[in-house]
Every structure is written in C-alpha cells, then in structure tokens.
Design an enzyme around this catalytic site. Sequence first.
Site, mmCIF file in Angstrom:
data_model
loop_
_atom_site.group_PDB
_atom_site.id
_atom_site.type_symbol
_atom_site.label_atom_id
_atom_site.label_comp_id
_atom_site.label_asym_id
_atom_site.label_seq_id
_atom_site.Cartn_x
_atom_site.Cartn_y
_atom_site.Cartn_z
ATOM 1 N N ASN A 239 -24.553 -59.887 94.805
ATOM 2 C CA ASN A 239 -25.007 -58.794 95.856
ATOM 3 C C ASN A 239 -23.651 -58.032 96.098
ATOM 4 O OD1 ASN A 239 -26.122 -57.000 97.430
ATOM 5 N ND2 ASN A 239 -27.529 -58.373 97.894
ATOM 6 N N HIS B 147 -3.412 -74.800 99.138
ATOM 7 C CA HIS B 147 -2.065 -74.988 99.172
ATOM 8 C C HIS B 147 -1.699 -76.325 99.566
ATOM 9 C CE1 HIS B 147 -0.598 -70.587 98.664
ATOM 10 N NE2 HIS B 147 -1.604 -70.516 99.313
ATOM 11 N N ALA C 242 -27.099 -68.718 104.834
ATOM 12 C CA ALA C 242 -26.180 -67.637 105.263
ATOM 13 C C ALA C 242 -25.003 -68.094 106.200
ATOM 14 C CB ALA C 242 -26.800 -66.303 105.699
ATOM 15 N N LYS D 53 -24.072 -78.914 106.071
ATOM 16 C CA LYS D 53 -24.821 -80.170 105.925
ATOM 17 C C LYS D 53 -26.303 -79.951 105.490
ATOM 18 C CE LYS D 53 -22.346 -82.924 109.458
ATOM 19 N NZ LYS D 53 -21.346 -82.072 110.321
#
Length: 190
Positions: free
Chosen positions: A90, A120, A163, A183
């Site tokens: 999307n 990093h 989401a 989770k």
Amino acid sequence: MDMEKFLEFCREGNPISGEDKELHGLLTQCSYEAQRITMELNTSYHSKEEIVEIFSELTGTEVDSSFMCFPPFYTDFGKNINIGKNVFFNTGCSFQDRGGIHIGDGSLIGMNVTIATLNHGLPLETRNTTFASPVTLGKNVWIGSNATILPGVTVGDNSVIAAGAVVTKDVPKNVVVAGVPAKVVKAIPE
C-alpha cells in the site's frame, strides 16, 4: 570492487564502515540509482504493468506480474528486495533493504510500513559502521499500517502485524502481534 561483487558483498550481510571510501562510493551509487527509479515511480501515474517493470528495474530481478503497489514507495538501496507472487504494497512504504528483504507469496503490506535491515554499532568506534541483518516475511503475512519491522526479524507464515506495532523479535506462524515492542496477542486458527 565492481558493482556485481559489491551487490554480492551486501547480500552476504557484510558491515560497511563510513571510513571505507570505496564501499561508501558504491553504496552511494546504488542509493542514487534507487532514488532515480523511485522518483520515476512516485512522480507520475503508471499502470500496474508499468509498476511491475519499474520494480523489476529497481530490484534487478524479474518481479511477478501479480505484484501490486500503490505509490509512493521509498527505498535507500533497492537491489536486495525479493518479492513473491500476489504481493501488495500500500501507499507510503519505506524499505531499507541493503541487508535483504524477502517477502513471501500472498503478503500484504499496509500504508506507511517501514522495514529496516541496518543498524549502527553502539560503541563510538563502530557508530559509523552499518551492520546488516535480513528481514523475512513468510507466506500470507499481513502487516498493518504504520508498523515497523526491525533488522533480523522473521515473520512466520500467515501471521498478522497489527497497525503501529514495532517488531523487534521473530514472530511465529499463525499469530497476531501488536504493541511496542510487539508481542503475541492471539493465535490464528489454521
């Protein structure tokens, strides 16, 4: 090092130090090519077939004609994305793919999803070095809008990322994960 060897070096997950001028030059060259291609994708209308062609150029591999993307789409590298069949992106997705992003057949990626494959070093001596870890999405994975998948994560077949979730660890197959950090909140019946 020529470009083909550099791409293989990246696909192997090797770190790149900011001090290594040769590798940084090749990395910059790949980034500029990805910018050129994604600007073409993002700044005018394209048919579904043209989008498949553009993604094939971006990734350097043949993308299946079943692929669908609603631009804009962003990536900093482009040459280390593997897209299965019947995959949908999307609008607004952003991939940092130098470490490798593998997307299984039937996967759906929601709006504004970020997939990152680089980190990093924490010590100051390696802070300007990027370390690559691939992200693998199994078959029929659904990633909800605004989710973030971090380096090294594998998402099992048929799982759903809610989401806004931030996925920091592997996700088993047939589950829903949500939250920050994500989770398991429920199982999906097989």
